[in-house]
Write an enzyme that holds these catalytic residues in place. Structure first.
Site, PDB file in Angstrom:
ATOM      1  CG  HIS A 175      -2.162  -0.902   1.252  1.00 49.56           C
ATOM      2  ND1 HIS A 175      -2.707  -1.166   2.447  1.00 49.56           N
ATOM      3  CD2 HIS A 175      -2.996  -0.685   0.294  1.00 49.56           C
ATOM      4  CE1 HIS A 175      -3.866  -1.925   2.180  1.00 49.56           C
ATOM      5  NE2 HIS A 175      -4.161  -1.431   0.822  1.00 49.56           N
ATOM      6  CB  CYS A 269      -2.986   0.159   8.678  1.00 57.30           C
ATOM      7  SG  CYS A 269      -1.450  -0.001   7.429  1.00 57.30           S
TER       8      CYS A 269
HETATM    9  N1  ARG Z   1      -4.415  -6.887   6.329  1.00 55.61           N
HETATM   10  C1  ARG Z   1      -4.725  -5.716   5.867  1.00 55.61           C
HETATM   11  C2  ARG Z   1      -4.609  -6.106   4.142  1.00 55.61           C
HETATM   12  O1  ARG Z   1      -3.629  -6.683   3.945  1.00 55.61           O
HETATM   13  C3  ARG Z   1      -3.866  -4.885   6.318  1.00 55.61           C
HETATM   14  C4  ARG Z   1      -4.202  -3.405   5.817  1.00 55.61           C
HETATM   15  C5  ARG Z   1      -3.466  -2.577   6.140  1.00 55.61           C
HETATM   16  N2  ARG Z   1      -3.748  -1.231   5.901  1.00 55.61           N
HETATM   17  C6  ARG Z   1      -3.240  -0.159   5.335  1.00 55.61           C
HETATM   18  N3  ARG Z   1      -3.875   1.388   5.274  1.00 55.61           N
HETATM   19  N4  ARG Z   1      -1.861  -0.271   4.714  1.00 55.61           N
HETATM   20  O2  ARG Z   1      -5.270  -5.719   3.784  1.00 55.61           O
END
Ligand code: ARG
Length: 276
Positions: A175, A269
Site C-alpha cells: 500500500h 493503517c
Molecule cells: N491485513 C490488511 C490487508 O492486507 C492490512 C491493511 C493495512 N492497511 C493499510 N492502510 N496499509 O489488507
C-alpha cells in the site's frame, strides 16, 4: 529553508480491534502460524487512540463487526478531501464487506460528507495521501498491488484535485501508506526503493525537500505514520526514522503496535483522516 508548521487539529476515524485476528494471508506480513494476542492488540490500539486525543485531535470510532478482522485497518475504507468522500472497493473477497460499513458511517452524516461510491478497485487512504498545500492541493496515489490506476482517475474526477499515480514495486510495501506519508500540508517522507524508477523521478521532481527513509525504516513500518504537521505518531520500532524526523524539526511520538503489525499494518493503517 523548510518551515515546520504548527500542529493542526484533526478528526480521525478508528475501529477497535475487537474481532481482529490473522485469519487469512493477503500480504507478506500475515502469517497464519503466528497468532495475535487479542488483549495486547486492544491495549496497543487504545494507547494509539489516547495518544491522538492527547495531542488534541478528535477520534471517532467505528463499531467493530464480527467476521471482519481487518476492519481495524480503518484507513482502507475511504479517502476524503474537503467533505467529499471517495469510497473504497477492496481487492480481496475477505475485505469486500468492509466498504459497506464505512459507506454507512459517511451516509449517516450527509451534512458533513458527500459520499461517492467507487466503480474501480481502491483501498482508500491505504493508497491515497493528500497534501492540501502542495500545488494548491494534490493527492498522491499508489498502484501495483491493491488499487487500480483507473481508480486514481476516478478519484481525480470525484475530488477535483490532481491525482499523481505512483507505482509500487515491492510486495512488502503493498500500500502507498507503508512507503510514503504526509508530514504536514506540503511535505512528505518516503522510501524510494518501494517505487518504480519513473515514480521515484516524479517524487523527486515534485517534492525536492522530502525526507527520505531507508529500507530498515520502511521494514519497521516507520512510514505508516500519522502526522498533524508537528507531532509524528509512528511505530516504536522505527527509531532511526524517528531521529531523522526529529532532526528535520518534527516531534516523533512512538507507539508500540506489534500486534497490528502481524496483520501488515501500523499507526496509519488504523487511522483514517476525516477531512470534512
Ligand atoms: N491485513 C490488511 C490487508 O492486507 C492490512 C491493511 C493495512 N492497511 C493499510 N492502510 N496499509 O489488507
Amino acid at each position: 529553508m523548510t518551515v515546520i508548521q504548527s500542529p493542526r487539529p484533526r478528526t480521525y476515524l478508528m475501529c477497535a480491534p475487537e474481532y481482529y485476528r490473522v485469519e487469512y494471508a493477503i500480504n507478506p506480513w500475515m502469517d497464519l502460524t503466528t497468532p495475535v494476542d487479542p488483549e495486547l492488540a486492544a491495549k496497543q490500539w487504545e494507547v494509539l487512540r489516547e495518544t491522538l486525543t492527547g495531542l488534541g485531535h478528535t477520534v471517532e470510532v467505528l463499531d467493530a463487526v464480527a467476521g471482519l478482522p481487518d476492519l481495524v485497518f480503518a484507513a482502507n475504507g475511504a479517502f476524503s478531501v474537503d467533505g467529499v468522500v471517495y469510497g473504497a472497493r477492496f481487492r480481496f473477497a475477505q475485505r469486500i464487506p468492509e466498504a459497506e460499513v464505512h459507506r454507512a458511517f459517511y451516509r449517516a452524516n450527509p451534512r458533513r460528507y458527500r459520499f461517492v461510491a467507487p466503480r474501480e478497485t481502491n483501498e482508500g487512504e491505504g493508497d491515497f495521501a493528500y497534501l492540501p498545500r502542495a500545488y494548491g492541493g494534490i493527492a498522491l496515489a499508489g498502484y501495483g498491488f491493491r488499487t487500480e490506476v483507473a481508480a486514481h482517475a476516478e478519484a481525480q474526477e470525484v475530488l477535483g484535485r490532481p491525482v499523481v499515480s505512483l507505482r509500487l514495486i515491492d510486495p512488502r510495501f503493498y500500500h502507498l501508506d507503508v512507503a510514503l506519508a504526509a508530514l504536514d500540508d506540503e511535505r512528505i517522507v518516503y522510501y524510494p526503493g518501494a517505487f518504480s524508477d519513473g515514480s521515484r523521478r516524479v517524487l523527486a521532481q515534485l517534492f525536492p525537500s522530502a525526507v527520505l527513509a531507508d529500507e530498515a525504516d520502511a521494514l519497521a513500518f516507520g512510514l505508516n505514520l500519522v502526522s498533524d504537521g508537528h507531532h509524528v505518531v509512528l511505530n516504536a520500532e522505527a527509531t532511526a526514522l524517528a531521529s531523522r524526523l526529529a532532526a528535520a524539526g518534527y516531534e516523533p511520538v512512538p507507539v508500540d503496535l506489534s500486534e497490528l503489525k502481524k496483520g501488515g499494518g501500523s499507526v496509519k493503517c488504523c487511522v483514517a483522516e476525516l477531512r470534512g
